[in-house]
Write an enzyme that holds these catalytic residues in place. Sequence first.
Site, mmCIF file in Angstrom:
data_model
loop_
_atom_site.group_PDB
_atom_site.id
_atom_site.type_symbol
_atom_site.label_atom_id
_atom_site.label_comp_id
_atom_site.label_asym_id
_atom_site.label_seq_id
_atom_site.Cartn_x
_atom_site.Cartn_y
_atom_site.Cartn_z
ATOM 1 N N ARG A 18 0.863 -1.172 0.000
ATOM 2 C CA ARG A 18 0.000 0.000 0.000
ATOM 3 C C ARG A 18 0.904 1.228 0.000
ATOM 4 O O ARG A 18 1.945 1.237 0.675
ATOM 5 C CB ARG A 18 -0.891 0.040 1.254
ATOM 6 C CG ARG A 18 -2.052 -0.939 1.247
ATOM 7 C CD ARG A 18 -3.117 -0.539 0.220
ATOM 8 N NE ARG A 18 -4.285 -1.412 0.240
ATOM 9 C CZ ARG A 18 -4.447 -2.475 -0.552
ATOM 10 N NH1 ARG A 18 -3.518 -2.816 -1.426
ATOM 11 N NH2 ARG A 18 -5.561 -3.193 -0.483
ATOM 12 N N GLU A 22 -4.273 7.523 -4.682
ATOM 13 C CA GLU A 22 -4.589 6.824 -5.934
ATOM 14 C C GLU A 22 -5.939 7.296 -6.429
ATOM 15 O O GLU A 22 -6.853 7.453 -5.611
ATOM 16 C CB GLU A 22 -4.595 5.313 -5.706
ATOM 17 C CG GLU A 22 -3.204 4.789 -5.379
ATOM 18 C CD GLU A 22 -3.167 3.277 -5.129
ATOM 19 O OE1 GLU A 22 -4.178 2.590 -5.390
ATOM 20 O OE2 GLU A 22 -2.117 2.801 -4.668
ATOM 21 N N HIS A 40 -1.692 0.354 -9.763
ATOM 22 C CA HIS A 40 -2.243 -0.612 -8.800
ATOM 23 C C HIS A 40 -2.842 -1.830 -9.534
ATOM 24 O O HIS A 40 -4.042 -2.084 -9.460
ATOM 25 C CB HIS A 40 -3.303 0.056 -7.914
ATOM 26 C CG HIS A 40 -3.567 -0.705 -6.637
ATOM 27 N ND1 HIS A 40 -3.909 -0.109 -5.463
ATOM 28 C CD2 HIS A 40 -3.541 -2.029 -6.351
ATOM 29 C CE1 HIS A 40 -4.082 -1.021 -4.521
ATOM 30 N NE2 HIS A 40 -3.864 -2.201 -5.046
HETATM 31 C C1 DGY Z 1 -6.070 -6.087 -2.772
HETATM 32 O O1 DGY Z 1 -6.724 -7.090 -3.038
HETATM 33 O O2 DGY Z 1 -5.938 -5.672 -1.627
HETATM 34 C C2 DGY Z 1 -5.479 -5.370 -3.928
HETATM 35 O O3 DGY Z 1 -4.489 -4.483 -3.556
HETATM 36 C C3 DGY Z 1 -6.553 -4.635 -4.677
HETATM 37 O O4 DGY Z 1 -7.004 -3.582 -3.893
#
Ligand code: DGY
Length: 330
Positions: free
Chosen positions: A237, A266, A285
Amino acid sequence: MTKRIVAYSRLKPKHLDQLSQRFHVDYFEALKDTDDPDFRKALSEAHGIVGSSLLITPELLDAAPQLEAIASISVGYDNYPVEELTQRGILLCNTPDVLTETTADTGFLLIMATARRAIELAEFVKRGDWRESIGEAHFGSDVHGKTLGMIGFGRIGAAIARRGALGFGMQVLYSNASPKPELERELGATRCELEELLAQSDFVCVSVPLSAETTHLIGRREFGLMKPSAIFVNIARGKVVDEAALIGALENGEIRAAGLDVFEQEPLSPESPLPHMTNVVALPHIGSATHETREAMTQRAVDNITLALEGKRPISLVNEAAFLQRTTAH
Ligand code: DGY
């Protein structure tokens, strides 16, 4: 009584059909605003929520007094107030396992692309700048045989390390709250303190969930401890990293390059210098974003919400305590 579900994010007709066979479904394909009156009305009657990428606040929960369960189409659950949900007896489900290998592929893609400067050099060819054989100015660095430092050694971290150790003969260091003796045996991995990992690794890869403890886990001090030749990869993250410190470390040559799938904000602002740096590979992402994996994640979320609203244990449950509370109450 037919229970009601609010669904958002892009669900396929197949998944909506599965839900509609058992529940009344209010579907918001492109929800832009949580104040949308239709969304609020649906929420006020909802027993279940299915979706992803929406920040669920206590205020939204107040607007959903019947809510029994949320099935997120993601493994990460930093968008949800877990304690608050547990206190209210609302189950929170996620989608681990089905995305592990795909997300690890993305992690390794970032390792390879940054080390071998793949995007930068593909752009060089595209611009028509390849007029003679390339020289040292365009060389990358090896991945095989190097040291891979994994910050976080859960399912995804281990899957990235497996690619490194077994596919590329890398030495694996890891820092993690608990030791992982089985993985140490399988991959020859060594657990060490974060500081040692940062100082020793050629590739530093972050794969921890976002929490109060991991917010800005990597900042100025940590970049300062890395080798000037180190490549930094974030597949977790954005908020785990102090992005201003990362930009500074790249600009000052404290590290060589970065491969980033996630950002503090984001979508990433076009004003950010990161995607314009030649030594940065910035992706939007895409960790789990393949047809096969997103399909499997959505199916898992559909199965989770179905089980939860039928009073059964969902396959992937984040807050076990809410389920126990419910089973002991009945
Ligand atoms: C997750 O599954 O957490 C991915 O990062 C998509 O948000």
